[in-house]
Design a protein around this motif. Sequence first.
Motif, PDB file in Angstrom:
ATOM      1  N   VAL A   1     -86.873 -13.766 -12.600  1.00 21.61           N
ATOM      2  CA  VAL A   1     -85.918 -13.549 -13.684  1.00 21.61           C
ATOM      3  C   VAL A   1     -85.815 -14.805 -14.558  1.00 21.61           C
ATOM      4  N   ASP A   2     -85.835 -14.591 -15.865  1.00 24.34           N
ATOM      5  CA  ASP A   2     -85.721 -15.697 -16.811  1.00 24.34           C
ATOM      6  C   ASP A   2     -84.299 -15.875 -17.312  1.00 24.34           C
ATOM      7  N   ASP A   3     -83.543 -14.779 -17.330  1.00 17.26           N
ATOM      8  CA  ASP A   3     -82.200 -14.835 -17.888  1.00 17.26           C
ATOM      9  C   ASP A   3     -81.311 -13.776 -17.248  1.00 17.26           C
ATOM     10  N   HIS A   4     -80.040 -14.091 -17.154  1.00 15.48           N
ATOM     11  CA  HIS A   4     -79.048 -13.129 -16.678  1.00 15.48           C
ATOM     12  C   HIS A   4     -78.037 -12.952 -17.807  1.00 15.48           C
ATOM     13  N   LEU A   5     -78.053 -11.782 -18.428  1.00  8.95           N
ATOM     14  CA  LEU A   5     -77.158 -11.494 -19.550  1.00  8.95           C
ATOM     15  C   LEU A   5     -76.450 -10.170 -19.274  1.00  8.95           C
ATOM     16  N   ASP A   6     -75.240 -10.253 -18.787  1.00 15.55           N
ATOM     17  CA  ASP A   6     -74.447  -9.087 -18.389  1.00 15.55           C
ATOM     18  C   ASP A   6     -74.207  -8.166 -19.590  1.00 15.55           C
ATOM     19  N   LEU A   7     -74.657  -6.935 -19.475  1.00 14.24           N
ATOM     20  CA  LEU A   7     -74.458  -5.960 -20.542  1.00 14.24           C
ATOM     21  C   LEU A   7     -72.985  -5.555 -20.660  1.00 14.24           C
ATOM     22  N   LEU A   8     -72.295  -5.400 -19.530  1.00 21.00           N
ATOM     23  CA  LEU A   8     -70.934  -4.873 -19.535  1.00 21.00           C
ATOM     24  C   LEU A   8     -69.900  -5.836 -20.105  1.00 21.00           C
ATOM     25  N   ASN A   9     -70.082  -7.136 -19.939  1.00 16.53           N
ATOM     26  CA  ASN A   9     -69.066  -8.084 -20.413  1.00 16.53           C
ATOM     27  C   ASN A   9     -69.351  -8.614 -21.818  1.00 16.53           C
ATOM     28  N   GLY A  10     -70.445  -8.156 -22.445  1.00 13.02           N
ATOM     29  CA  GLY A  10     -70.743  -8.560 -23.812  1.00 13.02           C
ATOM     30  C   GLY A  10     -71.729  -9.710 -23.938  1.00 13.02           C
ATOM     31  N   ASP A  11     -72.076 -10.372 -22.825  1.00  9.73           N
ATOM     32  CA  ASP A  11     -73.034 -11.484 -22.879  1.00  9.73           C
ATOM     33  C   ASP A  11     -74.352 -11.058 -23.512  1.00  9.73           C
TER      34      ASP A  11
ATOM     35  N   ASN B   1     -80.060   2.467 -15.778  1.00  6.15           N
ATOM     36  CA  ASN B   1     -79.214   3.004 -16.839  1.00  6.15           C
ATOM     37  C   ASN B   1     -78.802   1.922 -17.840  1.00  6.15           C
ATOM     38  N   ARG B   2     -78.182   0.851 -17.342  1.00  2.00           N
ATOM     39  CA  ARG B   2     -77.742  -0.219 -18.248  1.00  2.00           C
ATOM     40  C   ARG B   2     -78.926  -0.894 -18.930  1.00  2.00           C
ATOM     41  N   SER B   3     -80.026  -1.077 -18.201  1.00  2.00           N
ATOM     42  CA  SER B   3     -81.195  -1.705 -18.839  1.00  2.00           C
ATOM     43  C   SER B   3     -81.753  -0.789 -19.923  1.00  2.00           C
ATOM     44  N   GLY B   4     -81.630   0.524 -19.751  1.00  2.00           N
ATOM     45  CA  GLY B   4     -82.039   1.466 -20.796  1.00  2.00           C
ATOM     46  C   GLY B   4     -81.170   1.313 -22.034  1.00  2.00           C
TER      47      GLY B   4
END
Length: 119
Positions: A52-62, A84-87
């Motif tokens: 993994v190169d980056d962790h960017l939470d979809l749910l919190n807006g990051d 689902n979220r990655s889609g």
Amino acid sequence: MTLFVGQACAQTEADNTRISAEQFQEKVDETPGVVIDVRTQEEYNQGHLAMVDDHLDLLNGDFEASLDSLNKEKTYYLYCRTGNRSGQAVELMKENGFKNVYNIGGFQDLVNAGIESSK
């Protein structure tokens, strides 16, 4: 009839960006890119792909907040818990002008396919 055609087109487009763990393993060798985990911090802390190169939470807006800082010319591989979220994240990237983005699915499926993980 028109509705069916619209759904068929949407399905085809989604199929172009969703790739299996096996396809990811082949594709990342041919076309290295940026691997992004879009899960929550808690999920990420429980384990993530070693590459993994980056962790960017979809749910919190990051994730959405970071789009302007990402290079649109690079290739991106996104995953979450189930795909689902990655889609959703792939669609956001496409709407913002990214062309080479792939939903590689769920974390456990990737690990089960032999992709190394770490904590």
